[in-house]
Each structure stands twice: as structure tokens, then as C-alpha cells.
Design a protein around this motif. Sequence first.
Motif, mmCIF file in Angstrom:
data_model
loop_
_atom_site.group_PDB
_atom_site.id
_atom_site.type_symbol
_atom_site.label_atom_id
_atom_site.label_comp_id
_atom_site.label_asym_id
_atom_site.label_seq_id
_atom_site.Cartn_x
_atom_site.Cartn_y
_atom_site.Cartn_z
ATOM 1 N N ALA A 174 43.033 38.120 48.651
ATOM 2 C CA ALA A 174 42.743 38.365 47.233
ATOM 3 C C ALA A 174 42.333 37.087 46.522
ATOM 4 O O ALA A 174 41.431 37.096 45.687
ATOM 5 C CB ALA A 174 43.950 38.996 46.546
ATOM 6 N N CYS A 175 42.988 35.987 46.851
ATOM 7 C CA CYS A 175 42.640 34.705 46.225
ATOM 8 C C CYS A 175 41.221 34.304 46.612
ATOM 9 O O CYS A 175 40.423 33.912 45.762
ATOM 10 C CB CYS A 175 43.637 33.624 46.640
ATOM 11 N N GLY A 176 40.893 34.430 47.883
ATOM 12 C CA GLY A 176 39.548 34.079 48.337
ATOM 13 C C GLY A 176 38.484 34.956 47.705
ATOM 14 O O GLY A 176 37.433 34.468 47.276
ATOM 15 N N ALA A 177 38.745 36.252 47.635
ATOM 16 C CA ALA A 177 37.789 37.169 47.021
ATOM 17 C C ALA A 177 37.635 36.865 45.530
ATOM 18 O O ALA A 177 36.525 36.853 44.998
ATOM 19 C CB ALA A 177 38.228 38.621 47.231
ATOM 20 N N TYR A 178 38.753 36.588 44.874
ATOM 21 C CA TYR A 178 38.712 36.268 43.444
ATOM 22 C C TYR A 178 37.917 34.984 43.208
ATOM 23 O O TYR A 178 37.019 34.935 42.369
ATOM 24 C CB TYR A 178 40.139 36.117 42.887
ATOM 25 N N PHE A 179 38.240 33.980 43.976
ATOM 26 C CA PHE A 179 37.570 32.694 43.846
ATOM 27 C C PHE A 179 36.074 32.849 44.135
ATOM 28 O O PHE A 179 35.233 32.302 43.422
ATOM 29 C CB PHE A 179 38.216 31.677 44.797
ATOM 30 N N GLY A 180 35.742 33.644 45.152
ATOM 31 C CA GLY A 180 34.339 33.896 45.472
ATOM 32 C C GLY A 180 33.620 34.634 44.358
ATOM 33 O O GLY A 180 32.490 34.286 43.996
ATOM 34 N N CYS A 181 34.255 35.664 43.808
ATOM 35 C CA CYS A 181 33.636 36.408 42.706
ATOM 36 C C CYS A 181 33.416 35.511 41.490
ATOM 37 O O CYS A 181 32.364 35.567 40.855
ATOM 38 C CB CYS A 181 34.495 37.607 42.312
ATOM 39 N N MET A 182 34.383 34.702 41.191
ATOM 40 C CA MET A 182 34.244 33.800 40.041
ATOM 41 C C MET A 182 33.119 32.785 40.270
ATOM 42 O O MET A 182 32.478 32.340 39.330
ATOM 43 C CB MET A 182 35.564 33.070 39.759
ATOM 44 N N THR A 183 32.890 32.447 41.505
ATOM 45 C CA THR A 183 31.860 31.471 41.830
ATOM 46 C C THR A 183 30.468 32.106 41.917
ATOM 47 O O THR A 183 29.493 31.496 41.482
ATOM 48 C CB THR A 183 32.201 30.792 43.182
ATOM 49 N N TYR A 184 30.371 33.316 42.452
ATOM 50 C CA TYR A 184 29.063 33.879 42.783
ATOM 51 C C TYR A 184 28.643 35.115 41.991
ATOM 52 O O TYR A 184 27.516 35.569 42.158
ATOM 53 C CB TYR A 184 29.000 34.197 44.286
ATOM 54 N N VAL A 185 29.502 35.687 41.172
ATOM 55 C CA VAL A 185 29.120 36.860 40.383
ATOM 56 C C VAL A 185 28.753 36.380 38.978
ATOM 57 O O VAL A 185 29.616 35.877 38.243
ATOM 58 C CB VAL A 185 30.266 37.905 40.327
ATOM 59 N N PRO A 186 27.486 36.523 38.606
ATOM 60 C CA PRO A 186 27.049 36.070 37.276
ATOM 61 C C PRO A 186 27.826 36.767 36.165
ATOM 62 O O PRO A 186 28.070 37.968 36.225
ATOM 63 C CB PRO A 186 25.570 36.456 37.230
ATOM 64 N N GLY A 187 28.234 36.009 35.172
ATOM 65 C CA GLY A 187 28.938 36.553 34.018
ATOM 66 C C GLY A 187 30.411 36.832 34.253
ATOM 67 O O GLY A 187 31.079 37.429 33.404
ATOM 68 N N ALA A 188 30.933 36.406 35.386
ATOM 69 C CA ALA A 188 32.341 36.672 35.703
ATOM 70 C C ALA A 188 33.262 35.920 34.755
ATOM 71 O O ALA A 188 33.003 34.772 34.397
ATOM 72 C CB ALA A 188 32.632 36.257 37.140
ATOM 73 N N THR A 189 34.317 36.605 34.346
ATOM 74 C CA THR A 189 35.381 35.976 33.565
ATOM 75 C C THR A 189 36.690 36.251 34.291
ATOM 76 O O THR A 189 36.756 37.134 35.155
ATOM 77 C CB THR A 189 35.468 36.559 32.138
ATOM 78 N N PHE A 190 37.719 35.513 33.925
ATOM 79 C CA PHE A 190 39.012 35.721 34.570
ATOM 80 C C PHE A 190 39.423 37.190 34.503
ATOM 81 O O PHE A 190 39.804 37.789 35.504
ATOM 82 C CB PHE A 190 40.105 34.861 33.924
ATOM 83 N N SER A 191 39.353 37.780 33.321
ATOM 84 C CA SER A 191 39.827 39.157 33.166
ATOM 85 C C SER A 191 38.885 40.166 33.807
ATOM 86 O O SER A 191 39.347 41.143 34.412
ATOM 87 C CB SER A 191 40.044 39.493 31.691
ATOM 88 N N SER A 192 37.565 39.951 33.708
ATOM 89 C CA SER A 192 36.640 40.940 34.274
ATOM 90 C C SER A 192 36.781 41.030 35.790
ATOM 91 O O SER A 192 36.800 42.128 36.352
ATOM 92 C CB SER A 192 35.189 40.628 33.882
ATOM 93 N N ILE A 193 36.902 39.902 36.443
ATOM 94 C CA ILE A 193 37.041 39.930 37.901
ATOM 95 C C ILE A 193 38.425 40.438 38.292
ATOM 96 O O ILE A 193 38.568 41.184 39.261
ATOM 97 C CB ILE A 193 36.733 38.546 38.515
ATOM 98 N N PHE A 194 39.444 40.062 37.531
ATOM 99 C CA PHE A 194 40.793 40.547 37.832
ATOM 100 C C PHE A 194 40.823 42.073 37.805
ATOM 101 O O PHE A 194 41.312 42.715 38.735
ATOM 102 C CB PHE A 194 41.806 39.959 36.839
ATOM 103 N N ILE A 195 40.272 42.660 36.752
ATOM 104 C CA ILE A 195 40.260 44.120 36.595
ATOM 105 C C ILE A 195 39.440 44.778 37.704
ATOM 106 O O ILE A 195 39.899 45.718 38.364
ATOM 107 C CB ILE A 195 39.706 44.523 35.212
ATOM 108 N N SER A 196 38.238 44.294 37.909
ATOM 109 C CA SER A 196 37.355 44.901 38.913
ATOM 110 C C SER A 196 37.913 44.741 40.314
ATOM 111 O O SER A 196 37.955 45.696 41.097
ATOM 112 C CB SER A 196 35.956 44.288 38.827
#
Length: 177
Positions: free
Chosen positions: A122-144
Amino acid sequence: MKIKNHTPIALFVGLQACIIQIIDQSIHSMFPPEGNGGFAWVSFLAWATYFMAGCTIKDGVRSFIGFVIGMTAGIVIILLSGPFTSLGFFATPLAILIIATILFYLEIAPHMFSFVPSVYIACGAYFGCMTYVPGATFSSIFISELTFLTLGLFFGWMTIAFKTWYETRSSGEKVLD
């Protein structure tokens, strides 16, 4: 198990994978951040953790707890990188070193909090999403991410439920309807 007996289970798993992708393609635009390409891949990661954890509902809950810890750790890594910016290239690696070291101590935590693989996934996926998903925010990626991780755990449970039902049926044992 003979191949002909294993085939219905394999087909069920294939159908489930197909359904996860259909669900993702149907609903990913409803999840933040806007314009994301979907998160089915996150569900597949969670599906695997259900099996790694032990294939019970309690193990699924254990994985879920690990997911929340892991995503929280991802946030902490990103926030901790800030004070280390003077280190340039080494800011984030140092934050990861600190948090990954601490997370490994979960291995000796009480059982429900000690499933380190789900934490790291989960940490790796979260960190990856925050790095590579445009417009990612802490809460948006956490929820998704949490939504799609939960979907994956549910599909892991369905796999075991179907496999158990099918194997019990095909062995001739009486099954409660």
C-alpha cells in the motif's frame, strides 16, 4: 487436482479479473484525481495480499489495516522529505530509509497490525500514485487507493468462497444451501 476439475476455478478467477477491469473502466472517472487512468492494478495487488495473508476474513481485515498504515506511511515519507530538501537527491531516500526501518518493526506488533507485506504494498502504491498520477493529492489518492484495495480484498474473498464451494460440491460432500 486434475486439470478438468481446476478449469472452472481458473475460469472463475479469469472472470473476476475481467469484472475488476470492467468496474474500473466504468467508475474510475468518479474517483479523484480527475483524469486518472484507473486503479484496477491496485485491486490486483490487494487480491494477492488476501492470499498471502491466509485467505480468511480476519486475514483480509489484517491486510486492510496494513493498507491504511502503508498509505499513512506514504504520506509521512512525502512530508518528511520536505525538511530534507537541502540534501537534494537524497531527501526522499533518507525519508524512505527512516520510515521503512520503522515499518519493519510492525513485524513484532500485535497480530492484526503485523502484516508487513500489505503495509509495503500500500505504501509503494500510494507513493507511486502521488508521484505519477497528475493532480494527485494526499486525500484523493488515499480515498481512491483504499476503495480499490478494498475491492481487491473482496475479490480475494470471492475467489476462496467459490473455490471452497466448488471443491466441496465436486468431492460429493454435502453442502449447506
